[in-house]
Design a protein around this motif. Structure first.
Motif, PDB file in Angstrom:
ATOM      1  N   ASP A 131       0.841  -1.199   0.000  1.00  0.00           N
ATOM      2  CA  ASP A 131       0.000   0.000   0.000  1.00  0.00           C
ATOM      3  C   ASP A 131       0.876   1.249   0.000  1.00  0.00           C
ATOM      4  O   ASP A 131       2.086   1.182   0.206  1.00  0.00           O
ATOM      5  N   PHE A 132       0.238   2.381  -0.217  1.00  0.00           N
ATOM      6  CA  PHE A 132       0.921   3.669  -0.158  1.00  0.00           C
ATOM      7  C   PHE A 132       0.037   4.650   0.580  1.00  0.00           C
ATOM      8  O   PHE A 132      -1.151   4.427   0.771  1.00  0.00           O
ATOM      9  N   PHE A 133       0.641   5.760   1.011  1.00  0.00           N
ATOM     10  CA  PHE A 133      -0.116   6.831   1.670  1.00  0.00           C
ATOM     11  C   PHE A 133       0.643   8.140   1.490  1.00  0.00           C
ATOM     12  O   PHE A 133       1.805   8.156   1.097  1.00  0.00           O
ATOM     13  N   GLY A 134      -0.050   9.235   1.742  1.00  0.00           N
ATOM     14  CA  GLY A 134       0.552  10.558   1.578  1.00  0.00           C
ATOM     15  C   GLY A 134       0.335  11.130   0.194  1.00  0.00           C
ATOM     16  O   GLY A 134       0.817  12.217  -0.123  1.00  0.00           O
ATOM     17  N   GLU A 135      -0.424  10.417  -0.653  1.00  0.00           N
ATOM     18  CA  GLU A 135      -0.605  10.854  -2.036  1.00  0.00           C
ATOM     19  C   GLU A 135      -1.392  12.154  -2.147  1.00  0.00           C
ATOM     20  O   GLU A 135      -1.133  12.958  -3.037  1.00  0.00           O
ATOM     21  N   MET A 136      -2.349  12.381  -1.250  1.00  0.00           N
ATOM     22  CA  MET A 136      -3.148  13.606  -1.354  1.00  0.00           C
ATOM     23  C   MET A 136      -2.280  14.845  -1.172  1.00  0.00           C
ATOM     24  O   MET A 136      -2.345  15.776  -1.971  1.00  0.00           O
ATOM     25  N   ALA A 137      -1.459  14.848  -0.142  1.00  0.00           N
ATOM     26  CA  ALA A 137      -0.566  15.992   0.086  1.00  0.00           C
ATOM     27  C   ALA A 137       0.488  16.084  -1.006  1.00  0.00           C
ATOM     28  O   ALA A 137       0.861  17.176  -1.435  1.00  0.00           O
ATOM     29  N   SER A 138       0.942  14.938  -1.487  1.00  0.00           N
ATOM     30  CA  SER A 138       1.962  14.921  -2.532  1.00  0.00           C
ATOM     31  C   SER A 138       1.445  15.525  -3.831  1.00  0.00           C
ATOM     32  O   SER A 138       2.130  16.300  -4.492  1.00  0.00           O
ATOM     33  N   PHE A 139       0.221  15.171  -4.210  1.00  0.00           N
ATOM     34  CA  PHE A 139      -0.335  15.654  -5.469  1.00  0.00           C
ATOM     35  C   PHE A 139      -0.944  17.047  -5.376  1.00  0.00           C
ATOM     36  O   PHE A 139      -0.963  17.778  -6.359  1.00  0.00           O
ATOM     37  N   THR A 140      -1.467  17.431  -4.214  1.00  0.00           N
ATOM     38  CA  THR A 140      -2.167  18.719  -4.110  1.00  0.00           C
ATOM     39  C   THR A 140      -1.392  19.787  -3.360  1.00  0.00           C
ATOM     40  O   THR A 140      -1.662  20.968  -3.533  1.00  0.00           O
ATOM     41  N   GLY A 141      -0.466  19.389  -2.488  1.00  0.00           N
ATOM     42  CA  GLY A 141       0.254  20.365  -1.678  1.00  0.00           C
ATOM     43  C   GLY A 141      -0.512  20.782  -0.431  1.00  0.00           C
ATOM     44  O   GLY A 141      -0.043  21.597   0.351  1.00  0.00           O
ATOM     45  N   TYR A 142      -1.697  20.208  -0.213  1.00  0.00           N
ATOM     46  CA  TYR A 142      -2.480  20.534   0.984  1.00  0.00           C
ATOM     47  C   TYR A 142      -1.891  19.855   2.212  1.00  0.00           C
ATOM     48  O   TYR A 142      -1.124  18.892   2.102  1.00  0.00           O
ATOM     49  N   SER A 143      -2.284  20.313   3.381  1.00  0.00           N
ATOM     50  CA  SER A 143      -1.834  19.713   4.639  1.00  0.00           C
ATOM     51  C   SER A 143      -2.343  18.280   4.772  1.00  0.00           C
ATOM     52  O   SER A 143      -3.335  17.899   4.149  1.00  0.00           O
ATOM     53  N   ARG A 144      -1.681  17.524   5.617  1.00  0.00           N
ATOM     54  CA  ARG A 144      -2.065  16.135   5.874  1.00  0.00           C
ATOM     55  C   ARG A 144      -3.462  16.076   6.496  1.00  0.00           C
ATOM     56  O   ARG A 144      -3.787  16.888   7.359  1.00  0.00           O
ATOM     57  N   THR A 145      -4.259  15.111   6.072  1.00  0.00           N
ATOM     58  CA  THR A 145      -5.613  14.968   6.601  1.00  0.00           C
ATOM     59  C   THR A 145      -5.718  13.841   7.619  1.00  0.00           C
ATOM     60  O   THR A 145      -6.753  13.693   8.270  1.00  0.00           O
TER      61      THR A 145
END
Length: 172
Positions: free
Chosen positions: A59-73
């Motif tokens: 699995d992977f994680f951290g993709e949202m912040a990686s792709f958008t630059g937004y803070s971790r959710t």
């Protein structure tokens, strides 16, 4: 806590049991792949820790912040000893260009996660949306969520365009 260098600037690192990898609200944008072990995904709700899921090898994680630059959710915590492969946003874009199978894997996995999140949101919206007895509760809830998603999508489109420009710069 030893880091080992791999290709194109990425690292593997060992995390101990209960070690926090990143916390909800933090601003880093690295993406992680689980080489070995499991991590717990949690979020604070009304000052209480809510465990969302457990991710495991592959699995992977951290993709949202990686792709958008937004803070971790979410907060990610090691469950037992965990080895992670870490990439910066720029490295991730470069690696995805070099490895189409990886880009396909990430997109497919993200699509499944989004589909699951949409089902949960729809279920919750039906339960909490105030509607009159004459209205179709599920339809109204869906329209409400759709408007919210479309608003958020416009924000993400801007970030995606920035990432596309970065990818073009890397390619040149």
């Amino acid at each position: 806590m030893t880091a080992q260098r791999m290709d194109i600037g990425t690292y593997t690192r060992r995390y101990e049991d209960n070690e926090v990898i990143f916390e909800e609200g933090s601003s880093d944008s690295d993406m992680y792949f689980i080489v070995y072990g499991e991590v717990e995904v949690s979020q604070r709700v009304d000052d209480k820790k809510m465990i969302v899921t457990t991710l495991e090898s592959g699995d992977f994680f951290g993709e949202m912040a990686s792709f958008t630059g937004y803070s971790r959710t979410m907060t990610i915590t090691a469950k037992g000893n965990v080895y992670l492969w870490k990439m910066s946003s720029d490295e991730m874009l470069q690696y995805m260009q070099m490895s189409p199978w990886l880009a396909t894997y990430i997109c497919t996995k993200m699509s499944y996660r989004l589909g699951y999140a949409n089902l949960l949101l729809r279920h919750l919206a039906v339960k909490i949306m105030p509607v009159s007895k004459d209205e179709d509760a599920e339809g109204e809830a869906f329209r409400f969520l759709y408007r919210q998603v479309m608003y958020r999508t416009e924000q993400v489109k801007f970030k995606r365009e920035e990432l596309r420009k970065k990818a073009m710069d890397i390619r040149e």
